[in-house]
Design an enzyme around this catalytic site. Structure first.
Site, PDB file in Angstrom:
ATOM      1  N   SER A 105      -9.590   1.773   2.596  1.00 16.20           N
ATOM      2  CA  SER A 105      -8.589   2.556   1.902  1.00 16.20           C
ATOM      3  C   SER A 105      -7.565   1.704   1.155  1.00 16.20           C
ATOM      4  O   SER A 105      -6.775   2.230   0.363  1.00 16.20           O
ATOM      5  CB  SER A 105      -7.859   3.465   2.892  1.00 16.20           C
ATOM      6  OG  SER A 105      -7.157   2.715   3.865  1.00 16.20           O
ATOM      7  N   LYS A 111       0.827  -1.196   0.000  1.00 13.36           N
ATOM      8  CA  LYS A 111       0.000   0.000   0.000  1.00 13.36           C
ATOM      9  C   LYS A 111       0.871   1.261   0.000  1.00 13.36           C
ATOM     10  O   LYS A 111       1.909   1.303   0.653  1.00 13.36           O
ATOM     11  CB  LYS A 111      -0.895  -0.034   1.242  1.00 13.36           C
ATOM     12  CG  LYS A 111      -1.980   1.027   1.308  1.00 13.36           C
ATOM     13  CD  LYS A 111      -2.820   0.808   2.561  1.00 13.36           C
ATOM     14  CE  LYS A 111      -3.975   1.783   2.660  1.00 13.36           C
ATOM     15  NZ  LYS A 111      -4.775   1.550   3.900  1.00 13.36           N
ATOM     16  N   SER A 169     -10.536  -0.676   6.422  1.00 14.04           N
ATOM     17  CA  SER A 169      -9.699  -0.453   5.241  1.00 14.04           C
ATOM     18  C   SER A 169      -9.011  -1.699   4.701  1.00 14.04           C
ATOM     19  O   SER A 169      -8.507  -1.687   3.583  1.00 14.04           O
ATOM     20  CB  SER A 169      -8.648   0.622   5.532  1.00 14.04           C
ATOM     21  OG  SER A 169      -9.249   1.880   5.623  1.00 14.04           O
TER      22      SER A 169
END
Length: 557
Positions: free
Chosen positions: A222, A149, A246
Site C-alpha cells: 500500500s 504516506k 505494504s
C-alpha cells in the site's frame, strides 16, 4: 515555446463512482493541482504520449538546475545530511530541489496526495538559521526532506484510511513524525495509498500510482506513492507501513530498499484515526523505504535513540546494534519457491544469481548456503486472508459506499474469503488467535529443523505486476503472519522482453497456474527485481548484521 499544462499520466483509469462523488473527487484533485507551481509543469506532449520508462525524464526535462540534479541524484540520505551539516548545501536549496522533483514525479506516476512547498521552505530556512547561529545541526536529520504516506498524521495536513469519507484534518504530529521533526527532518509532501490501505497496489480516489520503469505496471502498495517517488528520486527517505507486504512489496516493485521490523519495534502511535480490526491478530509494522542500507540504519537509529517506548509502552525497548551487529558464520536458506506459487522467470533468475554468488567456495568460511522451503505457505495465505477481516469487510465497505465512492476490484479481492463469514464474535476471534499461534509454533519448529539464521527468497511472485493483478502476496504476508522481520534489497536483475517459463514447468497449485497466465498476458520489460531476506522474530539486529555481511559479497548499495 514548449506548451506546459498540468496533467498526470494515467494509462488505466481508476473506477468511477456516483456523479456526486466524482464532483467531490475533482475538487480534491484541483486543490492538489493548485499547490504545484506552474514552472514545475512538464511539456504537454510528455503527459499525452509518455514513454514506457519515465524514470529518466526528471533528469532530462530541463526543469531542475544542475545543482538540483546533483542534490537529488548524487546522495543517499546519510550523505545528504552530511553535506547539509558541512554547509555544502543549504536546507532551503535541498528542500526546493526535492519539491521540484516530487512534482515532476507526480505528473509521471501519480504518487502524491498533498504538497506543501511553502511550509517546507519555511521549515528549512529556520534550520539554516539555526546552523548559522549555533554552528551545529538540530539533530541527525537536519534539513533532510522526508516524504510521508497519506494515512500518517502530520500536523497541518489531511489524512485518510484509504476511503474518501475518512479524510480528516490533523492538528498535531503522530509520534514518529514528531521524533523526525525534532531530529531536523523537513516535510514537503504526502504520498498515495490504495483504497482501504489493503492492496498490494496503489489505486485510490487520488488516482493510480504507476511504476516508473514501466508505466503499464504497478508501483505496488500500500505504500506505492512512496516507492514511486523514491525510485524517481523525488524523495531520499520515506516512511511506510506493512501488514501484508505494504513496505516490502512496493519497494521490490520499484527496485529500492524496504524494511519491515518485528511488530512493536518502531512507533505507530496516532498513525491511524481509528483502529483496524485486522490487528486483533495480524500486527502492522512501520519502517523505512530508501535507496541504501545505510539509510535504513539512519532511520531506525534516529527513532530508537529517542526512546519512543517511554511514550508508547507497547513498544519493546530492544537495544539497537543494527549493521554493527556481530555475526559468526552465517547459515542462509535459499527459497526457490514457497511450495505454493513458483515465481515468474526474472525472479527465478535473481534467486539463481544470489545462490550462485553466495555459494562461491571463497566464502565457505563465513557462509553456509542451503535450500529452504517455508512451512505451509498455502495454509498461511488462506488463514491470513480471513484474519485480515474479522468484520467480514463491513467496516471499509460502509466507509467506501457512504460517499458514493466505487469499490475497487482489489478491495473485493482481499476481503473475498472473509466476507461470507460476516462479523465475527469475540470467541471466534480468540480461536483465530489460537490458530495463528499454533501456526507460528509449527513455523518456528520447521525453521529450526532446517537450521538457518536467515532466508533469502522472492519478495513477490514476479516483478511489478500489471495493474489490478496483485492477487497473491504470499511471499510477504507469510512474514506478517509469523511476525518475522524482513528487508527487500535490489539486485542487478531486471525483467526482459521475451522471457518464458521453463519447458518442464509444472504448476504447484491453481494459483501458481494463474500466476503463469498473468505473466503471459502482460509485458514486464524493464521492471527491477528485489529479493527478500528474513530473520526470526525479534532478530532485527541479527537481520541487519547479516545484511552488513552480505553487502560486499552481493555488491549491495
Amino acid at each position: 515555446m514548449v506548451a506546459r499544462q498540468f496533467g498526470v499520466v494515467q494509462p488505466k483509469a481508476v473506477p468511477k463512482g456516483t456523479p456526486e462523488f466524482e464532483e467531490k473527487r475533482s475538487a480534491l484533485l484541483r486543490t492538489l493541482e493548485e499547490s504545484f507551481p506552474t514552472e514545475y509543469y512538464l511539456p504537454a506532449e510528455i503527459i499525452s504520449n509518455p514513454p514506457k520508462d519515465v524514470s529518466k525524464i526528471p533528469s532530462t526535462c530541463g526543469i531542475l538546475t544542475p545543482e538540483e540534479l546533483e542534490i537529488t541524484e548524487g546522495y543517499d540520505a546519510v550523505g545528504l545530511a552530511e553535506a547539509i551539516a558541512a554547509r555544502k548545501y543549504t536546507a532551503v536549496a535541498v528542500a526546493k530541489a526535492f519539491c521540484k522533483r516530487a512534482v515532476i514525479a507526480h505528473q509521471l506516476t501519480c504518487c502524491l496526495t498533498q504538497f506543501f512547498q511553502d511550509k517546507a521552505l519555511e521549515q528549512a530556512a529556520q534550520l539554516d538559521e539555526y546552523l548559522e547561529k549555533n554552528g551545529k545541526t538540530v539533530g541527525p536529520l537536519h534539513g533532510l526532506p522526508i516524504s510521508v504516506k497519506e494515512h500518517m498524521v502530520l500536523a497541518g495536513t489531511y489524512s485518510s484510511q484509504g476511503e474518501f469519507s475518512t479524510i480528516v484534518k490533523n492538528d498535531k504530529d503522530s509520534q514518529m513524525i514528531s521524533i523526525f521533526r525534532k531530529a531536523g527532518a523537513v516535510f514537503y509532501c504526502k504520498t498515495n495509498q490504495p483504497q482501504t490501505i489493503m492492496h498490494l497496489e496503489t489505486d485510490s480516489h487520488w488516482g493510480r500510482t504507476l511504476n516508473p520503469f514501466n508505466i503499464d505496471l504497478s508501483a505496488g502498495g500500500s505504500t506505492g506513492g512512496e516507492a514511486a517517488l523514491i525510485a524517481m528520486r523525488g524523495s531520499v527517505l520515506g516512511i511506510g507501513t506493512d501488514i501484508g507486504g505494504s513496505v516490502r512489496g512496493p519497494s521490490a516493485f520499484c527496485g529500492i530498499y524496504g524494511f519491515k521490523p518485528t511488530s512493536y519495534t518502531l512507533p505507530m502511535k496516532d498513525f491511524l484515526q481509528s483502529p483496524f480490526p485486522a490487528e486483533l491478530n495480524i500486527l502492522c509494522s512501520t519502517g523505512p523505504m530508501c535507496r541504501t542500507m545505510k539509510d535504513m540504519e539512519l532511520f531506525v537509529k534516529t527513532i530508537l535513540d529517542a526512546k519512543p517506548y517511554l511514550e508508547d509502552p507497547r513498544l519493546i525497548p530492544i537495544p539497537w546494534t543494527g549493521l554493527k551487529t556481530p555475526v559468526e558464520k552465517l547459515k542462509i536458506g535459499i527459497i526457490a519457491n514457497d511450495g505454493f506459487i513458483d515465481p515468474q522467470p526474472p525472479v527465478k533468475r535473481a534467486i539463481a544469481w544470489a545462490k550462485k554468488t553466495l555459494s562461491d567456495p571463497k566464502y565457505a568460511d563465513i557462509l553456509e548456503v542451503k535450500d529452504f522451503t517455508p512451512y505451509a505457505a498455502a495454509d498461511a495465505w488462506k488463514k491470513i486472508r480471513r484474519m485480515y477481516w474479522p468484520d467480514g469487510g463491513s467496516g471499509p465497505i460502509e466507509a467506501i459506499t457512504s460517499s458514493g465512492e466505487p469499490i475497487h476490484p482489489l478491495s473485493e479481492w482481499i476481503w473475498k474469503d472473509a466476507k461470507p463469514h460476516g462479523m465475527q464474535n469475540a470467541t471466534a476471534v480468540a480461536y483465530m488467535r489460537q490458530e495463528r499461534d499454533n501456526f507460528r509454533m509449527a513455523f518456528a519448529e520447521n525453521w529450526n529443523t532446517q537450521d538457518v539464521d536467515v532466508v533469502i527468497g522472492p519478495a513477490f511472485v514476479g516483478p511489478a505486476c500489471a495493474h489490478d493483478t496483485a492477487f497473491y502476496w504470499t511471499y510477504t504476508s507469510l512474514y506478517n503472519f509469523v511476525d518475522y522481520p524482513g528487508v527487500v534489497f535490489p539486485t542487478p536483475v531486471t525483467a526482459e522482453a521475451g522471457e518464458k517459463y521453463a519447458d518442464d514447468y509444472k504448476p504447484l497449485s491453481d494459483e501458481c497456474k494463474h500466476v503463469k497466465q498473468l505473466w503471459e498476458d502482460s509485458n514486464f520489460e524493464g521492471a527491477p527485481i528485489d529479493l527478500q531476506i528474513n530473520a526470526r522474530k525479534y532478530h532485527d539486529n541479527q537481520l541487519f548484521g547479516a545484511l552488513a555481511k552480505l553487502k560486499d559479497i552481493l555488491s549491495l548499495p
